[in-house]
Design a protein around this motif. Structure first.
Motif, PDB file in Angstrom:
ATOM      1  N   SER A   1      48.565 -10.549 107.379  1.00  0.00           N
ATOM      2  CA  SER A   1      48.660 -11.989 107.196  1.00  0.00           C
ATOM      3  C   SER A   1      48.647 -12.702 108.546  1.00  0.00           C
TER       4      SER A   1
ATOM      5  N   ASN B   1      43.533 -24.591  98.146  1.00  0.00           N
ATOM      6  CA  ASN B   1      42.175 -24.830  98.630  1.00  0.00           C
ATOM      7  C   ASN B   1      41.902 -26.336  98.612  1.00  0.00           C
TER       8      ASN B   1
ATOM      9  N   SER C   1      40.679 -16.917 105.042  1.00  0.00           N
ATOM     10  CA  SER C   1      41.393 -16.341 103.907  1.00  0.00           C
ATOM     11  C   SER C   1      41.468 -17.388 102.807  1.00  0.00           C
ATOM     12  N   ASN C   2      41.338 -16.947 101.576  1.00  0.00           N
ATOM     13  CA  ASN C   2      41.455 -17.852 100.424  1.00  0.00           C
ATOM     14  C   ASN C   2      42.280 -17.161  99.352  1.00  0.00           C
ATOM     15  N   GLU C   3      43.532 -16.922  99.676  1.00  0.00           N
ATOM     16  CA  GLU C   3      44.465 -16.260  98.772  1.00  0.00           C
ATOM     17  C   GLU C   3      45.372 -17.302  98.114  1.00  0.00           C
ATOM     18  N   PRO C   4      45.843 -17.041  96.898  1.00  0.00           N
ATOM     19  CA  PRO C   4      46.780 -17.973  96.264  1.00  0.00           C
ATOM     20  C   PRO C   4      48.010 -18.195  97.154  1.00  0.00           C
TER      21      PRO C   4
ATOM     22  N   GLU D   1      48.047 -19.272 100.194  1.00  0.00           N
ATOM     23  CA  GLU D   1      47.733 -19.281 101.620  1.00  0.00           C
ATOM     24  C   GLU D   1      46.218 -19.324 101.815  1.00  0.00           C
ATOM     25  N   VAL D   2      45.750 -20.504 102.179  1.00  0.00           N
ATOM     26  CA  VAL D   2      44.330 -20.701 102.474  1.00  0.00           C
ATOM     27  C   VAL D   2      44.214 -20.971 103.965  1.00  0.00           C
TER      28      VAL D   2
END
Length: 87
Positions: free
Chosen positions: A2, A51, A73-76, A78-79
């Protein structure tokens, strides 16, 4: 692995901008101000909890080809998006 958005300088010419700690009513103004302060070749690494599609459209409309947008990164929850100043 991360990304830690609390680190202000990630690499030479890459600056962190964590939108999660800015009041919503001030976010867009702060983002546009930060982008306007960058010089050609510099990058703002933007962190957010969602997002920001409307924001991306506004940036594209305002800056056009002068700013390149690339997802890191485009994670739920944390973008992370890099905004690279081209011109």
């Amino acid at each position: 692995m991360s990304h830690d958005c609390s680190i202000p300088l990630i690499a030479e010419g890459v600056y962190a901008f964590d939108a999660r700690g800015i009041a919503k009513r001030f976010r867009h103004a702060a983002i546009f101000g930060a982008l306007s302060a960058l010089e050609r070749g510099e990058t703002m690494r933007f962190c957010n909890d969602h997002n920001p599609l409307p924001l991306l459209a506004q940036i594209e409309h305002h800056f056009g080809n002068a700013v390149r947008i690339a997802y890191v990164s485009n994670e739920p929850g944390e973008v992370i998006i890099d905004f690279l100043v081209m011109e």
